[in-house]
Write a protein that holds these residues in place. Structure first.
Motif, PDB file in Angstrom:
ATOM      1  N   LEU A 127       0.804  -1.221   0.000  1.00  0.00           N
ATOM      2  CA  LEU A 127       0.000   0.000   0.000  1.00  0.00           C
ATOM      3  C   LEU A 127       0.839   1.274   0.000  1.00  0.00           C
ATOM      4  CD1 LEU A 127      -3.052  -0.888   2.267  1.00  0.00           C
ATOM      5  CD2 LEU A 127      -2.995  -0.587  -0.219  1.00  0.00           C
ATOM      6  N   ALA A 132      -4.812   0.096  -3.472  1.00  0.00           N
ATOM      7  CA  ALA A 132      -5.501  -1.013  -2.807  1.00  0.00           C
ATOM      8  C   ALA A 132      -4.738  -2.306  -3.083  1.00  0.00           C
ATOM      9  CB  ALA A 132      -6.927  -1.137  -3.323  1.00  0.00           C
ATOM     10  N   LYS A 159      -7.710  -1.215   1.616  1.00  0.00           N
ATOM     11  CA  LYS A 159      -7.177   0.095   1.228  1.00  0.00           C
ATOM     12  C   LYS A 159      -7.288   1.040   2.405  1.00  0.00           C
ATOM     13  CE  LYS A 159      -9.755   1.276  -2.383  1.00  0.00           C
ATOM     14  NZ  LYS A 159     -10.446   2.040  -3.429  1.00  0.00           N
TER      15      LYS A 159
END
Length: 168
Positions: A127, A132, A159
């Motif tokens: 990330l 995501a 996410k």
């Protein structure tokens, strides 16, 4: 309900384990009729029980395939929520795949484990460069006689909340 705090206490206390199960039934009312129970939880592992009872049975008196899929989602999702900062990350199921191996004619048990390295390598590091990540989580269900009932693969999209475009 502070999920992390209750889970931490539930690792060593039957009362807090009961409290955790009661709280989750209220937070996720869809699952309450199934009677799911967390039977054991440690910092890196969770075990849940899918009871063999009338509400969970199909037309031939085996545990219904959808109940087995739901306990697979529930178990993996709860462990991921426990390991992540829920104020920082949003998780949502993207896809679910199930393979059924043996007819469930008694209580079923699911077990799933992840550790801090898993979180770092599968979530936090990716990330840093991606909006995501999609994480496949494999989980197996067994009955009390250790018959392998099903294998589930639940794909969780994770996410950061600040990257989420849809509003609650």
């Amino acid at each position: 309900m502070n999920l992390t705090s209750i889970i931490n206490k539930a690792q060593d206390s039957k009362f807090y384990l009961w409290l955790l199960n009661q709280g989750l039934n209220r937070m996720i009312p869809f699952n309450k009729p199934h009677g799911f129970k967390i039977t054991k939880i440690t910092p890196d592992k969770i075990q849940t029980k899918l009871p063999y009872k009338k509400r969970n049975l199909n037309h031939i008196k085996g545990i219904h395939a959808c109940a087995m899929a739901t306990i697979s989602e529930y178990t993996t999702g709860l462990m991921i929520l426990y390991k992540l900062d829920v104020k920082k990350y949003r998780i949502i199921m993207q896809k679910l795949e199930m393979e059924y191996h043996f007819q469930a004619k008694m209580d079923a048990f699911a077990e799933f484990s992840i550790d801090e390295d898993w979180v770092k390598n599968k979530v936090e590091k990716p990330l840093e460069t991606e909006d995501a990540v999609v994480i496949p989580c494999e989980i197996k269900l067994y009955d009390k006689n250790e018959n392998h009932l099903s294998t589930g693969k639940i794909y969780w999209q994770i996410k950061e909340w600040k990257k989420v475009k849809t509003k609650l």
